[in-house]
Design a protein around this motif. Structure first.
Motif, PDB file in Angstrom:
ATOM      1  N   GLU A  78      69.178  73.230  33.992  1.00 44.31           N
ATOM      2  CA  GLU A  78      68.665  74.568  34.270  1.00 44.31           C
ATOM      3  C   GLU A  78      67.150  74.647  34.154  1.00 44.31           C
ATOM      4  OE1 GLU A  78      71.129  77.179  31.852  1.00 44.31           O
ATOM      5  OE2 GLU A  78      72.468  77.422  33.562  1.00 44.31           O
ATOM      6  N   SER A  79      66.542  73.826  33.297  1.00 46.39           N
ATOM      7  CA  SER A  79      65.080  73.864  33.213  1.00 46.39           C
ATOM      8  C   SER A  79      64.474  73.392  34.527  1.00 46.39           C
ATOM      9  CB  SER A  79      64.568  72.992  32.067  1.00 46.39           C
ATOM     10  OG  SER A  79      64.967  71.650  32.250  1.00 46.39           O
ATOM     11  N   GLY A  82      64.729  75.946  37.093  1.00 47.73           N
ATOM     12  CA  GLY A  82      63.760  77.017  36.848  1.00 47.73           C
ATOM     13  C   GLY A  82      64.405  78.346  36.519  1.00 47.73           C
ATOM     14  N   VAL A  84      67.924  80.189  34.247  1.00 50.92           N
ATOM     15  CA  VAL A  84      69.150  80.120  33.487  1.00 50.92           C
ATOM     16  C   VAL A  84      70.252  80.777  34.312  1.00 50.92           C
ATOM     17  CG1 VAL A  84      70.258  81.036  31.421  1.00 50.92           C
ATOM     18  CG2 VAL A  84      67.970  80.080  31.283  1.00 50.92           C
TER      19      VAL A  84
ATOM     20  N   ARG B  83      62.926  87.530  37.347  1.00 51.78           N
ATOM     21  CA  ARG B  83      64.195  86.946  36.958  1.00 51.78           C
ATOM     22  C   ARG B  83      65.226  88.043  36.672  1.00 51.78           C
ATOM     23  NH1 ARG B  83      63.278  83.388  31.777  1.00 51.78           N
ATOM     24  NH2 ARG B  83      61.279  82.879  32.729  1.00 51.78           N
TER      25      ARG B  83
ATOM     26  N   HIS E  89      50.531  68.247  37.021  1.00 48.26           N
ATOM     27  CA  HIS E  89      50.539  68.427  35.570  1.00 48.26           C
ATOM     28  C   HIS E  89      49.931  67.228  34.852  1.00 48.26           C
ATOM     29  CE1 HIS E  89      53.672  71.690  34.450  1.00 48.26           C
ATOM     30  NE2 HIS E  89      52.493  72.028  34.020  1.00 48.26           N
ATOM     31  N   GLU E  90      50.391  66.067  35.279  1.00 47.53           N
ATOM     32  CA  GLU E  90      50.006  64.811  34.645  1.00 47.53           C
ATOM     33  C   GLU E  90      48.493  64.604  34.752  1.00 47.53           C
ATOM     34  OE1 GLU E  90      53.182  61.966  35.545  1.00 47.53           O
ATOM     35  OE2 GLU E  90      51.565  60.523  35.835  1.00 47.53           O
ATOM     36  N   ARG E  93      46.392  67.105  32.690  1.00 49.28           N
ATOM     37  CA  ARG E  93      46.388  66.736  31.283  1.00 49.28           C
ATOM     38  C   ARG E  93      45.463  65.544  31.018  1.00 49.28           C
ATOM     39  NH1 ARG E  93      51.033  67.830  28.146  1.00 49.28           N
ATOM     40  NH2 ARG E  93      51.429  65.631  27.802  1.00 49.28           N
TER      41      ARG E  93
ATOM     42  N   GLU F  63      65.542  62.364  34.046  1.00 56.11           N
ATOM     43  CA  GLU F  63      65.091  63.613  33.436  1.00 56.11           C
ATOM     44  C   GLU F  63      65.124  63.459  31.916  1.00 56.11           C
ATOM     45  OE1 GLU F  63      66.664  66.497  37.043  1.00 56.11           O
ATOM     46  OE2 GLU F  63      67.431  66.810  35.025  1.00 56.11           O
ATOM     47  N   ALA F  65      64.443  65.427  28.235  1.00 53.22           N
ATOM     48  CA  ALA F  65      64.340  66.768  27.652  1.00 53.22           C
ATOM     49  C   ALA F  65      64.556  66.662  26.153  1.00 53.22           C
ATOM     50  CB  ALA F  65      65.356  67.713  28.258  1.00 53.22           C
ATOM     51  N   ARG F  77      63.030  76.552  24.536  1.00 49.11           N
ATOM     52  CA  ARG F  77      63.865  75.904  25.539  1.00 49.11           C
ATOM     53  C   ARG F  77      63.222  76.071  26.909  1.00 49.11           C
ATOM     54  NH1 ARG F  77      69.460  74.599  25.001  1.00 49.11           N
ATOM     55  NH2 ARG F  77      69.506  75.495  22.917  1.00 49.11           N
ATOM     56  N   GLU F  78      63.058  74.981  27.623  1.00 52.92           N
ATOM     57  CA  GLU F  78      62.341  75.058  28.893  1.00 52.92           C
ATOM     58  C   GLU F  78      63.128  75.837  29.950  1.00 52.92           C
ATOM     59  OE1 GLU F  78      61.155  70.968  29.673  1.00 52.92           O
ATOM     60  OE2 GLU F  78      59.243  71.414  28.705  1.00 52.92           O
ATOM     61  N   SER F  79      64.457  75.814  29.882  1.00 57.90           N
ATOM     62  CA  SER F  79      65.219  76.596  30.870  1.00 57.90           C
ATOM     63  C   SER F  79      64.960  78.081  30.668  1.00 57.90           C
ATOM     64  CB  SER F  79      66.714  76.314  30.756  1.00 57.90           C
ATOM     65  OG  SER F  79      67.190  76.659  29.474  1.00 57.90           O
ATOM     66  N   VAL F  80      64.776  78.494  29.431  1.00 57.58           N
ATOM     67  CA  VAL F  80      64.545  79.903  29.141  1.00 57.58           C
ATOM     68  C   VAL F  80      63.120  80.284  29.541  1.00 57.58           C
ATOM     69  CG1 VAL F  80      64.367  81.592  27.258  1.00 57.58           C
ATOM     70  CG2 VAL F  80      66.299  79.998  27.356  1.00 57.58           C
ATOM     71  N   LYS F  81      62.176  79.363  29.327  1.00 51.43           N
ATOM     72  CA  LYS F  81      60.807  79.628  29.762  1.00 51.43           C
ATOM     73  C   LYS F  81      60.714  79.634  31.295  1.00 51.43           C
ATOM     74  CE  LYS F  81      58.746  76.448  27.179  1.00 51.43           C
ATOM     75  NZ  LYS F  81      57.664  75.655  26.564  1.00 51.43           N
ATOM     76  N   GLY F  82      61.690  79.009  31.943  1.00 51.51           N
ATOM     77  CA  GLY F  82      61.702  79.054  33.409  1.00 51.51           C
ATOM     78  C   GLY F  82      60.830  78.001  34.055  1.00 51.51           C
ATOM     79  N   ARG F  83      60.289  77.116  33.254  1.00 48.76           N
ATOM     80  CA  ARG F  83      59.511  76.036  33.855  1.00 48.76           C
ATOM     81  C   ARG F  83      59.485  74.817  32.933  1.00 48.76           C
ATOM     82  NH1 ARG F  83      53.622  78.108  34.952  1.00 48.76           N
ATOM     83  NH2 ARG F  83      54.622  80.106  35.355  1.00 48.76           N
ATOM     84  N   VAL F  84      59.459  73.670  33.556  1.00 50.14           N
ATOM     85  CA  VAL F  84      59.377  72.405  32.850  1.00 50.14           C
ATOM     86  C   VAL F  84      57.919  72.167  32.489  1.00 50.14           C
ATOM     87  CG1 VAL F  84      59.621  69.926  33.189  1.00 50.14           C
ATOM     88  CG2 VAL F  84      61.418  71.475  33.965  1.00 50.14           C
ATOM     89  N   GLY F  85      57.649  71.831  31.248  1.00 50.62           N
ATOM     90  CA  GLY F  85      56.275  71.639  30.809  1.00 50.62           C
ATOM     91  C   GLY F  85      55.674  70.331  31.304  1.00 50.62           C
ATOM     92  N   GLY F  86      54.367  70.235  31.171  1.00 49.41           N
ATOM     93  CA  GLY F  86      53.662  69.056  31.642  1.00 49.41           C
ATOM     94  C   GLY F  86      54.099  67.786  30.930  1.00 49.41           C
ATOM     95  N   ARG F  87      54.269  67.846  29.625  1.00 45.89           N
ATOM     96  CA  ARG F  87      54.676  66.666  28.867  1.00 45.89           C
ATOM     97  C   ARG F  87      56.062  66.180  29.324  1.00 45.89           C
ATOM     98  NH1 ARG F  87      57.920  65.723  24.629  1.00 45.89           N
ATOM     99  NH2 ARG F  87      57.423  63.935  23.332  1.00 45.89           N
ATOM    100  N   HIS F  89      57.557  66.711  32.253  1.00 45.94           N
ATOM    101  CA  HIS F  89      57.381  66.146  33.587  1.00 45.94           C
ATOM    102  C   HIS F  89      56.896  64.707  33.523  1.00 45.94           C
ATOM    103  CE1 HIS F  89      57.065  69.601  36.684  1.00 45.94           C
ATOM    104  NE2 HIS F  89      58.059  68.822  36.972  1.00 45.94           N
ATOM    105  N   GLU F  90      55.864  64.533  32.695  1.00 46.89           N
ATOM    106  CA  GLU F  90      55.195  63.249  32.582  1.00 46.89           C
ATOM    107  C   GLU F  90      56.163  62.173  32.092  1.00 46.89           C
ATOM    108  OE1 GLU F  90      51.171  64.088  31.112  1.00 46.89           O
ATOM    109  OE2 GLU F  90      51.480  62.341  29.816  1.00 46.89           O
TER     110      GLU F  90
END
Lengths: 251, 251, 251, 251, 251, 251
Positions: A78-79, A82, A84, B83, E89-90, E93, F63, F65, F77-87, F89-90
């Motif tokens: 789900e992350s 993008g 939930v 959302r 993103h990468e 950073r 992936e 997480a 939680r990244e799903s709740v934030k609605g986006r995957v963070g840079g770290r 992703h990397e």
């Protein structure tokens, strides 16, 4: 029409509760209902959401999620999508409501207990396993708060909370459905009950079918008895000492 | 402890169903439960979601939403927040499940009926009003599909569907709660039933409280009787002719 | 080349304005331009956006949206898509600018009036109907603020605001286009004017065509006259008493 | 009340158009209106959006954006915010409409020309500079398509397109406003015109003020004359040879 | 196996650094490595991110982005997609880390320097060009802060920072790869170094291949020498006077 | 300056690899580096991403997480934030690249192996543990594919892949940093190596400091030796039989 695993219609699967599964959260419990495995963590956070600040009351939130690798065929993350999904939202809200029913919010002061239920392996009944395990994690977090001298009332839990699924499969009412039964159930119900046998939540759905009042009554009978058995298993698990180091403990 | 509007504990509010509220959808119904007003539209779309394509079966989807201006204090718009909230997700899923329970998906072929329930004014019970109104809009959409000669079976609706809320307020079980009662209810339950008195969905929640099995039983009694009355009101509304122009009608 | 509804080229459709359409907002107006129906609500909120806080000035925001069931074929819901589309953004901004032109922001203090324009049924000219109806809802909200003794100046509205569309269809300049004309117009223009005949906003677009200066001039003539007629209809609607209960009113 | 840069009220700023600014797009133009600098690129892509596929017609899309470093104080990046703002949406749509007005879509076959207008430095009038530069980039992309033998008609551009801002500042109508004037203008208008003097788009807004019909007329006079001068500058720039290597050119 | 542009394996492309490219940011540098062109801006903002407030320390953030028109075939715009991609993103950073390595955060007080690296034209090595140019923009922003008397220490830059790519192409180690080499490199490495020859960041990747320790050593040799040459070019550029008007300068 | 856990500077923490941790994925491995625990699953999916379809080649995606409860203080939680963070992703990109280096994509045909690395408990080095465990899960998925007769070449893995972190803490080069060391390291490097001692990826970063070439060399020495030891542990784990039921196995 015996069940694939040989159980009686009103029997639970093997249930195991392992406390102290992770190092850092105040409560961390692995709960297993047969092959269903859910990791339930309770983390203590100072402060409460903005809408509750200044009330002197605490709060309990819950988030439920499924590892992509938990299901028969991999489910997408789900992350990465993008957002939930509706099912996830629904279960997260259910877990939160269930746990808030047993906790005196004034006793914990303006602290938030964040419950995370992450499904490691899914084989039906993940939401009811999550609630059953999360109660134990919550109880450990309360013990932790007490040791940290952050409780206004030493016994803020007014009841224990357990949950189980029940449904109609092959025309018979059955308790604690594994995926194989759940996926073809005509009726599916989740019941959350307290240790005094009162109800906290009842969610029953006809899956492309309707069901009679008398089926409803039988399902409630089975589920209330199942929850009573789960309450015993929770109590056995909680009879052991706190599985980590408590704040203020002599090192 | 009389109710603010003088109703008996087991009485519905005034219920009104207006068909043909909008011009373009195949079914468009304004349903009112007292001051709660929900606009329910059923739009026919060719094709089905990808996962169902090629099955020969139709589909029913539902989306529930609240106008920002519908509530006592303005609520923020979900499109602007970017959302859909958990409550919205949950109700949309409930409405869809409830309506799918009454429809033979093979009879409508690979067509989708999209149900939109938009709350114009909220005063408690919006989800049950939505289901009750949406059934009528669905019935009109089925009539429209029949006139368009797109039904494989002329009677694809296996039952009628109605829904009502019931709860415990001031220690008494009460039917069809307005916002003033709903906001302080100790227990809150939504029941979806068919016109034969069988159950489609039961969702009961203790709001910071638990409830006994016997309270559960009384709530079910009230709700099933309430749904039976709603079924009559739906039937009266549907006894009138289709409110617009049907495909193939002589002009 | 008569118009499908028999109107003169410079005539408006039937315009109806219904105040007090909803219970809770300070202003709530259903405006109808022929079959186009827009629900315009004005909600009073304490405080202003952060960038304006401490200025002593109020603010007016506007959000425009279309019900999925409002259009000839169902349109998808922006909350579900997770983003507001460009057209929606554009119209929301237009409505907000138009209303801010008539209001003395210092008179309302640090209050925000949130305007919601939700299209119930779309048949061309939804944005101009929205502005015309929103002005009336705003006027009611101002009356409400006055009764609540929250106005620094009892007459903060410096002018009335109305809007109408005009275009070139079949080679002729025509006022207040319904969808059937709008969808094939060569030029499309929206004009917002005050009750003194001055202009607030002019947006004219050649749709795959260009237009001469003299066509521009005729379009402006028609639109300014149309707005003058709308101003009269607004005034008639506002001549009736406030349609709900005002703060401070004896009960 | 002279202008800060000494210009006459109806004079343009210095306008410079540099073709071939980037290596890869079929058209790439840096346009400067005084200190405003916009990079306009036209990229040819095979195929058209899904809703247009099979029509035999081409398409032109446009995206406008502002570098964070282009403005007096740094503006935040829309990709990082995760959504395109209303102003950006509005201008992107305007640029696309303006360019589509001059192009015969059947002549370019099912190809899409994607226009990117990225503001390198903002000092007022970025949207009108963008349209003026984008037309030149589009013309280069058409030349490229012709050399690649992908045009059904060798002259698909039916007119040239230029745009300019005009407004009322210090009570005077003025052409081509820099930021210093734009930010305090009482009325702000953008006009897009063809090389034959016909109008493509007119967008005029009172900024917290209304304006008379006669001000409107003067603004149109100034803007149409300004666009005529811009058309000449575009023609001078396009009189030079294509600034890169054309497909099929001998190497 | 000579290189397409005739360079020695350990030679840089032509490198050009243009200061003062934009009007408003405190530092604005166009850096070119051959056909790769990146616009690097350094904007000074009062205050620091929330997690750092009250520390007395400053902060440097960086955002990297690619214009859609910068690449051989147009790339889609991340703001329109609604999310920043993993590669972006990468690199963002990486740029931030590299620049923070050279700056004494206590010397700039609670100010943030926002670095924007926007790729105008991409031909390989955009991230290393971005770092090399961003250092120069940062140096200009420091000069600006000094002139504004906002530095606690007049020399807060502890070293200069430059970066270059190196890789294995056609079995040979090569420095500063253009796109044509980069896209078929077996190994790809980016090295960030200080002006004293120490390392700040090393990122080496086998692209579908592995590489030996001795190849690693040769790559480091080439890259460290390349960075030393870039440091000289930076110093030459910075030897010129500040390209704009400094705060406090006599006008 | 001994390490808190008494290890030599060049020693690994206790490493444990448990195969068959979950029921459904073709490979499922729990890897532990001291208290760091990562669940690595390899799921086989028919087909490849669209850009690769028709090539005859397979694909490996990854992936990474972190469970919210995995860290010292709960992470959101990244799903709740609605986006995957840079770290995130990397690291996901790093894991995917590392595993693709060892697999012959033509041998697995147009199948995708999806690697999920979910951190159950974080104590430094989660990304290197993830790679080390993911290789074992991948090897099991290859065994599964072979049993399912879906391999064109019976030995598609060209090498084994392991990874370890190394850094400079308290002025000393140290291998396999736990969180307590990692959080105050001056230099931090992750090295991915094959079982023949060649390098796949090297990522070294000065954390607010720079490092000399000779430190770099020592870090590489330690890391390559560490990877060799990890390769042995992987081989021991893989010497046991496949931990579940293979397709085609006699039941």
């Amino acid at each position: 029409m015996a069940r694939a695993d040989g159980r009686q219609d009103d029997a639970l699967r093997d249930v195991r509760i392992t406390r102290g599964y992770q190092q850092w959260p105040a409560g961390s419990v692995l709960v297993e209902f047969g092959r269903t495995r859910v990791l339930c963590a309770a983390s203590v956070q100072e402060g409460v959401p903005r809408w509750r600040a200044g009330s002197g009351l605490g709060w309990v939130t819950a988030e439920y999620a499924m590892l992509p690798s938990a299901t028969h065929t991999r489910s997408s993350r789900e992350s990465v999508k993008g957002r939930v999904g509706g099912r996830t939202h629904e279960i997260s809200r259910l877990v939160g409501r269930a746990l808030r029913a047993c906790l005196d919010m004034s006793a914990i002061g303006e602290n938030t207990i964040a419950i995370d239920c992450d499904v490691i392996q899914a084989d039906g009944g993940t939401r009811t396993a999550a609630i059953t395990g999360a109660y134990v994690a919550l109880a450990d977090a309360i013990t932790w708060l007490g040791a940290a001298k952050r409780l206004a009332d030493p016994k803020p839990l007014s009841c224990a909370v357990a949950a189980v699924s029940v449904g109609v499969v092959d025309g018979r009412v059955r308790l604690d459905l594994p995926y194989e039964e759940d996926s073809r159930a005509e009726v599916d119900m989740n019941v959350v009950a307290s240790d005094t046998g009162t109800l906290i939540e009842v969610q029953g759905t006809g899956e492309g079918a309707t069901f009679t009042r008398s089926t409803m009554d039988t399902m409630l009978d089975y589920a209330i008895a199942g929850c009573a058995r789960l309450t015993e298993i929770q109590a056995e698990a909680l009879a052991l000492p706190y599985p980590g180091e408590l704040p203020g403990a002599a090192k």
